[in-house]
Design an enzyme around this catalytic site. Structure first.
Site, PDB file in Angstrom:
ATOM      1  N   GLN A  26       0.845  -1.197   0.000  1.00 43.68           N
ATOM      2  CA  GLN A  26       0.000   0.000   0.000  1.00 43.68           C
ATOM      3  C   GLN A  26       0.880   1.247   0.000  1.00 43.68           C
ATOM      4  O   GLN A  26       1.246   1.768   1.050  1.00 43.68           O
ATOM      5  CB  GLN A  26      -0.950   0.016   1.199  1.00 43.68           C
ATOM      6  CG  GLN A  26      -1.940   1.160   1.094  1.00 43.68           C
ATOM      7  CD  GLN A  26      -3.009   1.119   2.153  1.00 43.68           C
ATOM      8  OE1 GLN A  26      -3.104   0.203   2.956  1.00 43.68           O
ATOM      9  NE2 GLN A  26      -3.840   2.141   2.155  1.00 43.68           N
ATOM     10  N   PHE A  27       1.202   1.738  -1.202  1.00 41.28           N
ATOM     11  CA  PHE A  27       2.097   2.889  -1.321  1.00 41.28           C
ATOM     12  C   PHE A  27       1.500   4.151  -0.714  1.00 41.28           C
ATOM     13  O   PHE A  27       2.227   5.075  -0.348  1.00 41.28           O
ATOM     14  CB  PHE A  27       2.500   3.126  -2.783  1.00 41.28           C
ATOM     15  CG  PHE A  27       1.463   3.840  -3.604  1.00 41.28           C
ATOM     16  CD1 PHE A  27       1.499   5.222  -3.742  1.00 41.28           C
ATOM     17  CD2 PHE A  27       0.449   3.140  -4.238  1.00 41.28           C
ATOM     18  CE1 PHE A  27       0.542   5.885  -4.500  1.00 41.28           C
ATOM     19  CE2 PHE A  27      -0.506   3.786  -4.993  1.00 41.28           C
ATOM     20  CZ  PHE A  27      -0.465   5.171  -5.123  1.00 41.28           C
ATOM     21  N   THR A  28       0.184   4.205  -0.549  1.00 38.19           N
ATOM     22  CA  THR A  28      -0.439   5.418  -0.018  1.00 38.19           C
ATOM     23  C   THR A  28      -0.082   5.677   1.447  1.00 38.19           C
ATOM     24  O   THR A  28      -0.343   6.769   1.957  1.00 38.19           O
ATOM     25  CB  THR A  28      -1.973   5.377  -0.180  1.00 38.19           C
ATOM     26  OG1 THR A  28      -2.488   4.251   0.525  1.00 38.19           O
ATOM     27  CG2 THR A  28      -2.360   5.315  -1.651  1.00 38.19           C
TER      28      THR A  28
END
Length: 156
Positions: A83-85
């Site tokens: 989850q890069f966010t």
């Protein structure tokens, strides 16, 4: 590297309507590689995930890790989802910036590395798929949600 750990009764991740990974009691780990992260940060993050004592013992205190849910050595599941966010910077306005996240190829390499290491160190590991549009379902236990962050050595 950044992770949000959620203690769960169960969790699963679906991609295109198909279950990609699922666990019973254990940890859902949302994971993000940041710029400058290396295998060293991934190893430290994984070690913390596996040893963090956030499961209740017989007295109801958080004294057990995912590697010893029942005090007899029974392991819980570990569902690792990229989850890069998690690297969002919301300080500059209303639209988050993700410049702190590792570039996609490096993020995928480190995600694959942490998954491979987790599988070598823990008996029950499930995953999502890096870069996929995923739907994550969970039954949070507690709820207990723990943020973890391991700064790159160059940023320390």
């Amino acid at each position: 590297m950044i992770s949000i750990l959620q203690r769960v009764k169960q969790a699963r991740v679906e991609i295109d309507g198909q279950v990609a990974g699922s666990i019973g009691p254990g940890l859902l780990a949302l994971v993000c590689a940041e710029r400058g992260d290396t295998e060293a940060e991934a190893d430290k993050l994984l070690a913390k995930m596996l040893k963090l004592r956030i499961f209740a013992d017989d007295a109801g205190k958080m004294n057990r890790s995912v590697q010893d849910l029942d005090g007899q050595g029974a392991c819980g599941g570990l569902l690792i989802v990229s989850q890069f966010t998690l690297a969002a910077d919301t300080g500059g306005g209303n639209r988050p910036s993700f410049t702190r996240a590792a570039p996609p190829a490096e993020g995928e390499r480190l995600y694959d590395y942490i998954v491979q290491r987790a599988r070598a160190l823990h008996p029950e590991v499930a995953t999502g798929r890096f870069g996929a549009d995923m739907q994550v379902h969970l039954l949070n236990d507690g709820p207990v949600t723990i943020p973890l962050s391991i700064a790159p050595a160059t940023a320390a």
